[in-house]
Design an enzyme around this catalytic site. Structure first.
Site, short mmCIF file in Angstrom:
data_model
loop_
_atom_site.label_atom_id
_atom_site.label_comp_id
_atom_site.label_asym_id
_atom_site.label_seq_id
_atom_site.Cartn_x
_atom_site.Cartn_y
_atom_site.Cartn_z
N GLN A 138 0.82 -1.21 0.00
CA GLN A 138 0.00 0.00 0.00
C GLN A 138 0.86 1.27 0.00
O GLN A 138 0.35 2.34 -0.34
CB GLN A 138 -0.98 -0.01 1.18
CG GLN A 138 -0.34 0.11 2.54
CD GLN A 138 -1.36 -0.04 3.67
OE1 GLN A 138 -1.75 -1.15 4.04
NE2 GLN A 138 -1.80 1.08 4.22
N CYS A 144 -5.49 0.36 3.62
CA CYS A 144 -5.53 -1.06 3.98
C CYS A 144 -6.91 -1.66 3.74
O CYS A 144 -7.05 -2.81 3.32
CB CYS A 144 -5.14 -1.25 5.44
SG CYS A 144 -6.19 -0.31 6.57
N ASN A 305 -0.95 -9.25 4.82
CA ASN A 305 -0.87 -7.81 5.01
C ASN A 305 -0.60 -7.14 3.67
O ASN A 305 -0.41 -7.82 2.65
CB ASN A 305 0.24 -7.49 6.03
CG ASN A 305 0.05 -6.12 6.68
OD1 ASN A 305 -0.87 -5.38 6.33
ND2 ASN A 305 0.91 -5.80 7.62
#
Ligand SMILES: *[C@@H]1O[C@H](CO)[C@@H](O)[C@H](O)[C@H]1NC(C)=O
Ligand SMILES: *[C@@H]1O[C@H](CO)[C@@H](O)[C@H](O)[C@H]1NC(C)=O
Length: 338
Positions: A138, A144, A305
């Site tokens: 990101q 996120c 993630n």
């Protein structure tokens, strides 16, 4: 967004207190780290960033020393975000909004509850079944929520079509503002799903690539529709048993966790469990499976993630599971139907 490394007045005050602490023995390591991650600073700023990096490095080393003495079940490592203070890290990367009093715009999510008569497999890892795209990054943008949402859509799209297609976070960032999302400044996973449903589709990553910043306008192209969303399902709040069953029976599920602590930021390997992790969630991730450690029988979630493969176990975290909803992992779990 202005680059985060602009030196502010506050950081100059900070600089005065910390610049004295430079350790010459770390000169080569600092240069190596800057080179590895292509960091460039203005001269004044470099002193400040160096001091922050050194402070982070010492905390990481201390934690790992304690881990080697058996005090922790996970290790830390310096990563590409090592020149950020904790405050900057949180400002930049933890962009998940928990639902407010007025959460839903039209879409009527159904609720996933655990069924006691179903027995879940001991281990699930959707990566091995081809449901999960490579780890994304990101960058300096608090989106996120968009990465978590595309991850869940990608998995269910794969289930439906047998094809793994990376979907566009930028599409969500630029176009879901009217539902109350704030691009690089945070948003809701559920409203991302709702946007795709209302909009009648989402573009692929290739058709609508990531910019790491908010675009000037929405450039969704209906001709390039890569996926649909028909509705969404919320997992019974706070129930890890329900989350386990949702992951086992559906595919990757969007979750949110408390990621505010230093230890989360510099997590490298092992099963994460920290007294600094609360139930107040602020960061969206994707639960792609769960399992049990062969060494000590500890259960864990496998969370994808969006901080690049430099972070964690090639971009993933194993988070302790069945330990009282640690980090609030089951507080905001949801998935779309496609
Ligand atoms: C999609 O899910 C169903 C039901 O869980 C399963 O039977 C099917 O094999 C899955 N398809 C793929 C491509 O994995
Ligand atoms: C999405 O839905 C539209 C209309 O219902 C359909 O024509 C299209 O094929 C669907 N696309 C995908 C990728 O599922």
């Amino acid at each position: 967004m202005p680059p985060i490394w602009v030196v502010t007045v506050a950081s100059l005050v900070f600089l005065r207190t910390f610049s004295v602490a430079q350790d010459q023995a770390l000169e080569e390591a600092w240069k190596g780290w800057k080179g590895l991650h292509a960091k460039e600073y203005l001269e004044e700023e470099e002193v400040f960033r160096r001091a922050v990096w050194e402070k982070n490095l010492r905390r990481i080393q201390l934690h790992n020393l304690e881990a080697s003495l058996g005090k922790h079940s996970y290790r830390l490592a310096m990563n590409h975000l090592g020149d950020l203070t904790e405050e900057e890290f949180n400002q930049m990367l933890n962009g998940f909004y928990p639902p407010g009093p007025v959460e839903h715009h039209g879409g009527n999510p159904s609720l996933f509850r655990e069924s006691a008569s179903l027995e879940n497999p001991k281990e699930v890892d959707w990566r091995k079944k081809g449901y999960v795209t490579p780890v994304k990054n990101q960058g300096h943008c608090g989106a996120c929520w968009a990465f978590s949402a595309t991850g869940a859509l990608e998995g269910l799209l794969f289930n439906k079509t047998g094809k793994l297609v990376s979907l566009s976070e930028q599409n969500l960032i630029d176009c879901s503002g009217k539902l109350g999302n704030h691009g690089c400044h945070g948003g809701y996973i559920t409203r991302a799903f709702e946007y795709v449903r209302e909009n009648g589709g989402i573009n692929s990553e290739d058709a609508y690539p990531y910019l790491e910043k908010e675009g000037f306008n929405c450039r969704y192209n209906p001709q390039e529709r890569a996926a649909n969303c028909t509705s969404q399902v919320e997992v019974q709040r706070g129930s890890e048993a329900a989350l386990e069953q949702a992951v086992a029976t559906t595919g990757p599920v969007s979750v949110a966790v408390d990621a505010h602590s230093f230890f989360f930021h510099f997590y490298k390997s092992g099963i994460f469990s920290s007294i600094f992790c609360s139930n107040v969630v602020n960061h969206a991730m994707l639960a792609v499976g769960y399992g049990t450690s062969q060494e000590d029988g500890k259960e864990y979630w496998i969370l994808k993630n969006s901080w690049s493969e430099n972070w964690g176990e090639q971009g993933y975290m194993r988070l302790v599971k069945g330990a009282g909803n640690h980090c609030g992992v089951a507080n905001q779990a949801s998935y779309p139907t496609v």
